[in-house]
Design a protein around this motif. Sequence first.
Motif, short mmCIF file in Angstrom:
data_model
loop_
_atom_site.label_atom_id
_atom_site.label_comp_id
_atom_site.label_asym_id
_atom_site.label_seq_id
_atom_site.Cartn_x
_atom_site.Cartn_y
_atom_site.Cartn_z
N LEU B 61 46.39 35.08 38.03
CA LEU B 61 44.97 35.23 37.69
C LEU B 61 44.46 36.56 38.24
O LEU B 61 44.70 36.90 39.40
N THR B 62 43.75 37.31 37.39
CA THR B 62 43.14 38.58 37.80
C THR B 62 41.64 38.50 37.54
O THR B 62 41.22 38.18 36.43
N PHE B 63 40.87 38.77 38.58
CA PHE B 63 39.42 38.70 38.50
C PHE B 63 38.85 40.10 38.66
O PHE B 63 39.30 40.86 39.50
N GLN B 64 37.85 40.41 37.84
CA GLN B 64 37.20 41.71 37.95
C GLN B 64 35.69 41.54 37.97
O GLN B 64 35.13 40.76 37.21
N PHE B 65 35.04 42.28 38.86
CA PHE B 65 33.58 42.31 38.95
C PHE B 65 33.13 43.60 38.33
O PHE B 65 33.65 44.67 38.66
N GLY B 66 32.16 43.55 37.42
CA GLY B 66 31.70 44.74 36.75
C GLY B 66 31.10 45.76 37.71
O GLY B 66 30.60 45.40 38.77
N ASP B 67 31.15 47.03 37.32
CA ASP B 67 30.64 48.09 38.18
C ASP B 67 29.17 47.87 38.56
O ASP B 67 28.76 48.17 39.68
N ALA B 68 28.39 47.36 37.61
CA ALA B 68 26.96 47.13 37.85
C ALA B 68 26.69 45.76 38.45
O ALA B 68 25.53 45.39 38.65
N ARG B 69 27.72 45.00 38.71
CA ARG B 69 27.63 43.64 39.29
C ARG B 69 26.80 42.70 38.43
O ARG B 69 26.07 41.84 38.93
N LYS B 70 26.91 42.88 37.10
CA LYS B 70 26.21 41.98 36.18
C LYS B 70 27.19 41.12 35.38
O LYS B 70 26.77 40.19 34.68
N ASP B 71 28.48 41.44 35.46
CA ASP B 71 29.43 40.72 34.65
C ASP B 71 30.77 40.62 35.37
O ASP B 71 31.04 41.36 36.32
N SER B 72 31.58 39.72 34.87
CA SER B 72 32.89 39.52 35.48
C SER B 72 33.85 38.98 34.43
O SER B 72 33.43 38.45 33.39
N SER B 73 35.12 39.13 34.70
CA SER B 73 36.13 38.58 33.80
C SER B 73 37.24 37.94 34.60
O SER B 73 37.50 38.31 35.75
N LEU B 74 37.87 36.97 33.96
CA LEU B 74 39.03 36.28 34.52
C LEU B 74 40.15 36.39 33.50
O LEU B 74 39.98 35.95 32.36
N HIS B 75 41.25 36.98 33.90
CA HIS B 75 42.40 37.12 33.00
C HIS B 75 43.55 36.29 33.55
O HIS B 75 43.87 36.39 34.73
N ILE B 76 44.12 35.47 32.67
CA ILE B 76 45.29 34.67 33.07
C ILE B 76 46.50 35.16 32.28
O ILE B 76 46.45 35.24 31.04
N THR B 77 47.54 35.48 32.99
CA THR B 77 48.78 35.94 32.37
C THR B 77 49.76 34.78 32.26
O THR B 77 49.91 34.00 33.21
N ALA B 78 50.41 34.68 31.12
CA ALA B 78 51.43 33.65 30.91
C ALA B 78 50.92 32.27 31.32
O ALA B 78 51.44 31.65 32.24
N ALA B 79 49.89 31.81 30.62
CA ALA B 79 49.23 30.55 30.96
C ALA B 79 50.21 29.38 30.97
O ALA B 79 51.17 29.34 30.18
N GLN B 80 49.96 28.43 31.87
CA GLN B 80 50.78 27.24 31.99
C GLN B 80 49.91 26.00 31.83
O GLN B 80 48.69 26.07 32.05
N PRO B 81 50.48 24.86 31.47
CA PRO B 81 49.68 23.64 31.30
C PRO B 81 48.87 23.30 32.54
O PRO B 81 47.76 22.75 32.43
N GLY B 82 49.34 23.66 33.72
CA GLY B 82 48.60 23.40 34.95
C GLY B 82 47.32 24.23 35.08
O GLY B 82 46.50 23.95 35.95
N ASP B 83 47.15 25.22 34.22
CA ASP B 83 45.93 26.03 34.23
C ASP B 83 44.80 25.34 33.46
O ASP B 83 43.66 25.81 33.49
N THR B 84 45.10 24.27 32.79
CA THR B 84 44.09 23.53 32.02
C THR B 84 42.95 23.07 32.91
O THR B 84 43.17 22.58 34.01
N GLY B 85 41.73 23.27 32.44
CA GLY B 85 40.55 22.86 33.20
C GLY B 85 39.31 23.57 32.73
O GLY B 85 39.34 24.35 31.77
N LEU B 86 38.22 23.31 33.43
CA LEU B 86 36.94 23.96 33.15
C LEU B 86 36.78 25.11 34.14
O LEU B 86 36.80 24.90 35.35
N TYR B 87 36.61 26.31 33.63
CA TYR B 87 36.44 27.49 34.47
C TYR B 87 34.97 27.87 34.49
O TYR B 87 34.34 28.03 33.45
N LEU B 88 34.43 27.99 35.69
CA LEU B 88 33.01 28.27 35.88
C LEU B 88 32.84 29.55 36.69
O LEU B 88 33.53 29.75 37.69
N CYS B 89 31.92 30.39 36.27
CA CYS B 89 31.52 31.50 37.11
C CYS B 89 30.15 31.17 37.70
O CYS B 89 29.37 30.42 37.10
#
Lengths: 113, 112
Positions: B61-89
Motif C-alpha cells: 500500500l502506498t499513501f500520498q498526501f497532496g501538496d496542498a493537503r486537500k487530497d490524498s490517494s491510496l494505491h494498492i499493488t498486486a491486490a489480494q483477497p485479504g485486501d477486501t474491505g471498506l477503505y475510509l479516509c
Amino acid sequence: DAGVTQSPTHLIKTRGQQVTLRCSPKSGHDTVSWYQQALGQGPQFIFQYYEEEERQRGNFPDRFSGHQFPNYSSELNVNALLLGDSALYLCASGSTGGTDTQYFGPGTRLTVL
Amino acid sequence: TQLLEQSPQFLSIQEGENLTVYCNSSSVFSSLQWYRQEPGEGPVLLVTVVTGGEVKKLKRLTFQFGDARKDSSLHITAAQPGDTGLYLCAGATTSGTYKYIFGTGTRLKVLA
C-alpha cells in the motif's frame, strides 16, 4: 495493552426509549470521541470529551449527550430513540499532545424497532 | 460544510491487479488518515499523513498526501483477497482536536 473497548456489542431498543453506550479508551489516552456510522456510510462525528467536558460537537441534536469519567472512560446517551438512530456507534480515543492518531473500538450495533 | 469525497465508491477487481482510491476535498487538513473496516467492526488505522506531498508505504500500500493537503490517494499493488474491505479516509482540520471528517468510503472486493 488493551485497545479501545466498547459495550454492549449489540443492542435492540424500541422507538422512544433511551440508551447508554460505554467506552473505555486505550491505555494512556485521555480524549474520547464518538461517531455514528449508518449502514453503507462513513462515520459521522457526534462529539468529543476531554477532561470530563464536551470539547467539540458535530451536527447532532441534544438527544445525544455524553459523559466522561475521571478514569477517561465515557458514555454516550441517546434519548427518545428514533428509527433513524439505528447505526454502528463507534468510540475512538487519542492522546492530547499526541500525533492526531486516534484508535477505534469495535463499535456497538444499535437497532431501533 | 466540509466534505471528503472518495472515488470510486465500489471496486471489484481480480487478484494481482493494481488499484488507486482517491480522497478529495476543498478543505485543507492538518492531517489525514486512512482506515480499513471489516463488516460489523470498527475502522482500523492504516496510516496518518501530515505533511503536504508526503508519501508513505505500508507493504503493498502506498499513501500520498497532496501538496496542498486537500487530497490524498491510496494505491494498492498486486491486490489480494485479504485486501477486501471498506477503505475510509478521514481528515482533521485542526491539529490536536481529533475531530475527524470521514469520507464516504470505497468498498473494495478482490476476487481470487
